[in-house]
Design a protein around this motif. Sequence first.
Motif, PDB file in Angstrom:
ATOM      1  N   ARG A   1       0.826  -1.210   0.000  1.00 32.60           N
ATOM      2  CA  ARG A   1       0.000   0.000   0.000  1.00 32.60           C
ATOM      3  C   ARG A   1       0.860   1.259   0.000  1.00 32.60           C
ATOM      4  O   ARG A   1       0.550   2.234  -0.681  1.00 32.60           O
ATOM      5  N   ILE A   2       1.946   1.248   0.765  1.00 31.52           N
ATOM      6  CA  ILE A   2       2.845   2.406   0.811  1.00 31.52           C
ATOM      7  C   ILE A   2       3.477   2.629  -0.560  1.00 31.52           C
ATOM      8  O   ILE A   2       3.584   3.767  -1.026  1.00 31.52           O
ATOM      9  N   ALA A   3       3.917   1.555  -1.203  1.00 32.53           N
ATOM     10  CA  ALA A   3       4.531   1.683  -2.530  1.00 32.53           C
ATOM     11  C   ALA A   3       3.534   2.255  -3.534  1.00 32.53           C
ATOM     12  O   ALA A   3       3.896   3.081  -4.378  1.00 32.53           O
ATOM     13  N   THR A   4       2.292   1.847  -3.439  1.00 34.21           N
ATOM     14  CA  THR A   4       1.264   2.384  -4.327  1.00 34.21           C
ATOM     15  C   THR A   4       1.044   3.872  -4.050  1.00 34.21           C
ATOM     16  O   THR A   4       0.953   4.673  -4.980  1.00 34.21           O
ATOM     17  N   CYS A   5       1.006   4.244  -2.794  1.00 32.16           N
ATOM     18  CA  CYS A   5       0.835   5.660  -2.440  1.00 32.16           C
ATOM     19  C   CYS A   5       2.013   6.499  -2.919  1.00 32.16           C
ATOM     20  O   CYS A   5       1.830   7.647  -3.331  1.00 32.16           O
ATOM     21  N   ALA A   6       3.208   5.950  -2.872  1.00 31.40           N
ATOM     22  CA  ALA A   6       4.409   6.692  -3.272  1.00 31.40           C
ATOM     23  C   ALA A   6       4.334   7.140  -4.729  1.00 31.40           C
ATOM     24  O   ALA A   6       4.957   8.127  -5.109  1.00 31.40           O
TER      25      ALA A   6
ATOM     26  N   PHE B   1      -4.098  -9.177  -5.376  1.00 32.25           N
ATOM     27  CA  PHE B   1      -3.958  -8.275  -4.241  1.00 32.25           C
ATOM     28  C   PHE B   1      -5.241  -7.473  -4.092  1.00 32.25           C
ATOM     29  O   PHE B   1      -5.774  -6.943  -5.063  1.00 32.25           O
ATOM     30  N   GLN B   2      -5.726  -7.356  -2.879  1.00 29.69           N
ATOM     31  CA  GLN B   2      -6.967  -6.645  -2.582  1.00 29.69           C
ATOM     32  C   GLN B   2      -6.660  -5.455  -1.673  1.00 29.69           C
ATOM     33  O   GLN B   2      -6.795  -5.535  -0.454  1.00 29.69           O
ATOM     34  N   PRO B   3      -6.247  -4.318  -2.230  1.00 31.14           N
ATOM     35  CA  PRO B   3      -5.853  -3.189  -1.390  1.00 31.14           C
ATOM     36  C   PRO B   3      -6.991  -2.539  -0.620  1.00 31.14           C
ATOM     37  O   PRO B   3      -6.762  -1.888   0.401  1.00 31.14           O
ATOM     38  N   GLU B   4      -8.218  -2.713  -1.066  1.00 37.02           N
ATOM     39  CA  GLU B   4      -9.343  -2.049  -0.412  1.00 37.02           C
ATOM     40  C   GLU B   4      -9.871  -2.802   0.805  1.00 37.02           C
ATOM     41  O   GLU B   4     -10.705  -2.278   1.541  1.00 37.02           O
ATOM     42  N   VAL B   5      -9.378  -4.002   1.061  1.00 37.96           N
ATOM     43  CA  VAL B   5      -9.829  -4.793   2.199  1.00 37.96           C
ATOM     44  C   VAL B   5      -9.354  -4.145   3.498  1.00 37.96           C
ATOM     45  O   VAL B   5      -8.199  -3.735   3.603  1.00 37.96           O
TER      46      VAL B   5
ATOM     47  N   ASN C   1      -9.038  -5.495   6.569  1.00 36.46           N
ATOM     48  CA  ASN C   1      -8.135  -6.360   7.325  1.00 36.46           C
ATOM     49  C   ASN C   1      -6.956  -6.754   6.435  1.00 36.46           C
ATOM     50  O   ASN C   1      -7.130  -7.482   5.459  1.00 36.46           O
ATOM     51  N   PRO C   2      -5.744  -6.301   6.748  1.00 34.31           N
ATOM     52  CA  PRO C   2      -4.596  -6.604   5.895  1.00 34.31           C
ATOM     53  C   PRO C   2      -4.287  -8.095   5.795  1.00 34.31           C
ATOM     54  O   PRO C   2      -3.623  -8.533   4.868  1.00 34.31           O
ATOM     55  N   ASP C   3      -4.782  -8.887   6.763  1.00 40.99           N
ATOM     56  CA  ASP C   3      -4.555 -10.334   6.687  1.00 40.99           C
ATOM     57  C   ASP C   3      -5.256 -10.953   5.486  1.00 40.99           C
ATOM     58  O   ASP C   3      -4.891 -12.025   5.025  1.00 40.99           O
ATOM     59  N   HIS C   4      -6.278 -10.275   4.968  1.00 41.37           N
ATOM     60  CA  HIS C   4      -7.033 -10.792   3.836  1.00 41.37           C
ATOM     61  C   HIS C   4      -6.697 -10.084   2.519  1.00 41.37           C
ATOM     62  O   HIS C   4      -7.352 -10.300   1.504  1.00 41.37           O
ATOM     63  N   ALA C   5      -5.680  -9.231   2.530  1.00 37.87           N
ATOM     64  CA  ALA C   5      -5.333  -8.451   1.339  1.00 37.87           C
ATOM     65  C   ALA C   5      -4.545  -9.253   0.304  1.00 37.87           C
ATOM     66  O   ALA C   5      -4.459  -8.857  -0.848  1.00 37.87           O
ATOM     67  N   ASN C   6      -3.960 -10.365   0.696  1.00 31.74           N
ATOM     68  CA  ASN C   6      -3.205 -11.240  -0.205  1.00 31.74           C
ATOM     69  C   ASN C   6      -2.038 -10.491  -0.877  1.00 31.74           C
ATOM     70  O   ASN C   6      -1.937 -10.447  -2.100  1.00 31.74           O
TER      71      ASN C   6
END
Length: 85
Positions: free
Chosen positions: A9-14, A54-58, A60-65
């Motif tokens: 998520r951080i890399a995407t935001c960058a 990858f599911q960035p909108e989830v 719970n990060p445990d379910h983001a894959n």
Amino acid sequence: LRVAAFVKRIATCAMHVPTHLGISLLALVQELMIKYPMVREQLVSGEEIGLGSFQPEVENPDHANPFATQIWELVSLKTHYHPHM
């Protein structure tokens, strides 16, 4: 698993923030990869590194894959117009 999702998520935001913030985010990604070496698995190049997507909108990060995809954002940022990105 949570750290890997956070790094993705951080890399995407960058990619979408002003340069001075992007540099700070990339420094954070680097520190997390040093502290949590298992996150480096997302840098491995290959055709398939995981199942699903990858599911960035989830919430719970445990379910983001996060291991379903590589951190391609870092490769894209290598060609950024700013030399420090």
